[in-house]
Design an enzyme around this catalytic site. Sequence first.
Site, PDB file in Angstrom:
ATOM      1  N   CYS A   8       0.867  -1.180   0.000  1.00 55.60           N
ATOM      2  CA  CYS A   8       0.000   0.000   0.000  1.00 55.60           C
ATOM      3  C   CYS A   8       0.904   1.231   0.000  1.00 55.60           C
ATOM      4  CB  CYS A   8      -0.974  -0.021   1.178  1.00 55.60           C
ATOM      5  SG  CYS A   8      -0.202   0.026   2.810  1.00 55.60           S
ATOM      6  N   ASN A  11       2.299   1.445   4.417  1.00 53.06           N
ATOM      7  CA  ASN A  11       2.605   0.184   5.114  1.00 53.06           C
ATOM      8  C   ASN A  11       2.296   0.268   6.612  1.00 53.06           C
ATOM      9  OD1 ASN A  11       5.465  -2.029   5.711  1.00 53.06           O
ATOM     10  ND2 ASN A  11       3.403  -2.592   5.173  1.00 53.06           N
ATOM     11  N   CYS A  13      -1.422   0.765   7.424  1.00 48.59           N
ATOM     12  CA  CYS A  13      -2.868   0.456   7.543  1.00 48.59           C
ATOM     13  C   CYS A  13      -3.235  -0.792   6.738  1.00 48.59           C
ATOM     14  CB  CYS A  13      -3.723   1.644   7.097  1.00 48.59           C
ATOM     15  SG  CYS A  13      -3.507   3.130   8.106  1.00 48.59           S
ATOM     16  N   ARG A  14      -3.351  -0.649   5.412  1.00 48.45           N
ATOM     17  CA  ARG A  14      -3.927  -1.743   4.623  1.00 48.45           C
ATOM     18  C   ARG A  14      -2.996  -2.935   4.443  1.00 48.45           C
ATOM     19  NH1 ARG A  14      -5.195   2.091  -0.244  1.00 48.45           N
ATOM     20  NH2 ARG A  14      -3.329   3.009   0.699  1.00 48.45           N
ATOM     21  N   SER A  15      -1.731  -2.687   3.997  1.00 45.36           N
ATOM     22  CA  SER A  15      -0.895  -3.849   3.660  1.00 45.36           C
ATOM     23  C   SER A  15      -0.457  -4.663   4.882  1.00 45.36           C
ATOM     24  CB  SER A  15       0.290  -3.467   2.765  1.00 45.36           C
ATOM     25  OG  SER A  15       1.162  -2.578   3.389  1.00 45.36           O
ATOM     26  N   ASP A 125      -8.094   3.670   1.039  1.00 44.94           N
ATOM     27  CA  ASP A 125      -7.197   4.143   2.097  1.00 44.94           C
ATOM     28  C   ASP A 125      -8.018   4.625   3.304  1.00 44.94           C
ATOM     29  OD1 ASP A 125      -5.341   5.403   3.643  1.00 44.94           O
ATOM     30  OD2 ASP A 125      -4.548   6.688   2.047  1.00 44.94           O
TER      31      ASP A 125
HETATM   32  P1  4NP Z   1      -1.821   2.767   4.120  1.00 49.11           P
HETATM   33  O1  4NP Z   1      -2.486   4.116   4.691  1.00 49.11           O
HETATM   34  O2  4NP Z   1      -1.305   3.116   2.744  1.00 49.11           O
HETATM   35  O3  4NP Z   1      -2.997   1.843   4.069  1.00 49.11           O
HETATM   36  O4  4NP Z   1      -0.762   2.376   5.095  1.00 49.11           O
HETATM   37  C1  4NP Z   1      -1.811   5.334   4.718  1.00 49.11           C
HETATM   38  C2  4NP Z   1      -0.971   5.635   5.770  1.00 49.11           C
HETATM   39  C3  4NP Z   1      -0.341   6.862   5.815  1.00 49.11           C
HETATM   40  C4  4NP Z   1      -0.550   7.779   4.792  1.00 49.11           C
HETATM   41  C5  4NP Z   1      -1.389   7.468   3.751  1.00 49.11           C
HETATM   42  C6  4NP Z   1      -2.020   6.238   3.707  1.00 49.11           C
HETATM   43  N1  4NP Z   1       0.078   9.049   4.852  1.00 49.11           N
HETATM   44  O5  4NP Z   1      -0.177   9.869   3.944  1.00 49.11           O
HETATM   45  O6  4NP Z   1       0.863   9.314   5.763  1.00 49.11           O
END
Ligand code: 4NP
Length: 163
Positions: A8, A11, A13-15, A125
């Site tokens: 993602c 790294n 939240c989702r992945s 996201d």
């Molecule tokens: P992820 O979520 O891609 O599912 O880990 C996010 C975590 C942080 C950010 C964006 C998405 N950020 O912009 O900091």
Amino acid sequence: MQKVLFVCLGNICRSPTAEGVFRREVEKRGLSDRIQVDSAGTGDYHIGKAPDRRAIAAAARRGVDLSSLRARQVSARDFEEFDWIVAMDKSNLANLQRLCPPQHREKLSLLMEHVPNAPTQEVPDPYYGDESDFEHVLDLLENAAGHLLAKVEAALSSVETGA
Ligand code: 4NP
């Protein structure tokens, strides 16, 4: 052996949630010594950090422990090392396609493309969302894990029989 990498943006939240949910499926089927699971982010903002506490909490409610995972960024080596590089959304996939050497591009996919009649093509996201967005991510990932694992198992059989 088959190696699966979930990707993602951050790294956190989702992945990592996908990694935890998929690993549980692999363990349930007794395949831990033949299928390796990892996750990484295309971005570098959260390197070394534990998953978002909302992701840890949502996964824990479904019996999946993410607390020991730490964020890392996708590296050039990953394209050599992994057999399946599975992106959460189209933006992640576009970033991977840009970084990936042409001979490894067929390893890249969107997670939801492994799900027949999927309700959505992307795992959205949840970072700027609330608890319900994290629950929705878990619903999508729990549904997708079995479909992806069936394909990885099929690949494992053909690798092992040399077919
Ligand atoms: P992820 O979520 O891609 O599912 O880990 C996010 C975590 C942080 C950010 C964006 C998405 N950020 O912009 O900091």
